[in-house]
Write a protein that holds these residues in place. Sequence first.
Motif, PDB file in Angstrom:
ATOM      1  N   ASP A  32       0.098  27.516 -11.734  1.00 12.47           N
ATOM      2  CA  ASP A  32      -0.288  27.118 -10.378  1.00 12.47           C
ATOM      3  C   ASP A  32      -0.734  25.660 -10.399  1.00 12.47           C
ATOM      4  OD1 ASP A  32      -2.146  26.830  -7.949  1.00 12.47           O
ATOM      5  OD2 ASP A  32      -1.439  28.882  -7.693  1.00 12.47           O
ATOM      6  N   LEU A  34      -2.751  24.335  -8.407  1.00  9.81           N
ATOM      7  CA  LEU A  34      -4.096  24.285  -7.825  1.00  9.81           C
ATOM      8  C   LEU A  34      -4.161  23.394  -6.584  1.00  9.81           C
ATOM      9  CD1 LEU A  34      -6.214  24.056 -11.113  1.00  9.81           C
ATOM     10  CD2 LEU A  34      -5.358  26.098  -9.948  1.00  9.81           C
ATOM     11  N   LEU A  81      -9.426  27.725  -5.749  1.00  7.41           N
ATOM     12  CA  LEU A  81      -8.198  28.154  -5.077  1.00  7.41           C
ATOM     13  C   LEU A  81      -8.561  28.562  -3.656  1.00  7.41           C
ATOM     14  CD1 LEU A  81      -6.694  30.461  -7.854  1.00  7.41           C
ATOM     15  CD2 LEU A  81      -5.759  28.276  -7.091  1.00  7.41           C
ATOM     16  N   ASP A  88      -3.602  35.106  -1.259  1.00  2.55           N
ATOM     17  CA  ASP A  88      -4.632  34.462  -2.076  1.00  2.55           C
ATOM     18  C   ASP A  88      -5.060  35.303  -3.274  1.00  2.55           C
ATOM     19  OD1 ASP A  88      -6.039  36.342  -0.567  1.00  2.55           O
ATOM     20  OD2 ASP A  88      -7.718  35.005  -0.137  1.00  2.55           O
ATOM     21  N   ARG A  91      -2.324  35.195  -5.929  1.00  3.97           N
ATOM     22  CA  ARG A  91      -2.349  33.874  -6.566  1.00  3.97           C
ATOM     23  C   ARG A  91      -3.475  33.810  -7.590  1.00  3.97           C
ATOM     24  NH1 ARG A  91      -3.342  28.110  -3.374  1.00  3.97           N
ATOM     25  NH2 ARG A  91      -2.902  26.747  -5.156  1.00  3.97           N
ATOM     26  N   LEU A  92      -4.658  34.250  -7.200  1.00  2.62           N
ATOM     27  CA  LEU A  92      -5.806  34.264  -8.103  1.00  2.62           C
ATOM     28  C   LEU A  92      -5.504  35.122  -9.329  1.00  2.62           C
ATOM     29  CD1 LEU A  92      -8.787  33.749  -8.865  1.00  2.62           C
ATOM     30  CD2 LEU A  92      -9.374  35.695  -7.381  1.00  2.62           C
TER      31      LEU A  92
END
Length: 121
Positions: A32, A34, A81, A88, A91-92
């Motif tokens: 990612d 970020l 993030l 979300d 993604r985390l």
Amino acid sequence: MSGLRLHPVYRVTVFVPPAHLQALKRGILAVDDLAAGGYAHGMWESAPGREQFRALPGTASVVGEVGELVSEPSVRLEFCLPRGVPGDRARLQRVLDQGIAAHHPWNSPAVFVEALEFATP
């Protein structure tokens, strides 16, 4: 300049031995970029401190023997993030699994995730 606005974020904090810091950062950024708030690759790291632990029976510690008190240099790495947007949590989780767990030298890295707000103009 106008006032500051609050944006919901996850702040991820991980402690890592200094010799492994750059590899961990590369591993996270490979998963990612970020990106948040017009910037990418946003990370913060502290000067080395110390991390201590004593491995309990049944633990295959990377450093030290069972029962031995170990104190090792450690750097605090943090990044944020966006939170409260579609995808979300996924993604985390990708960052935690593929970025941190896959590139951290410890069996059980010290990783903390906080839900908080970040202020920007």
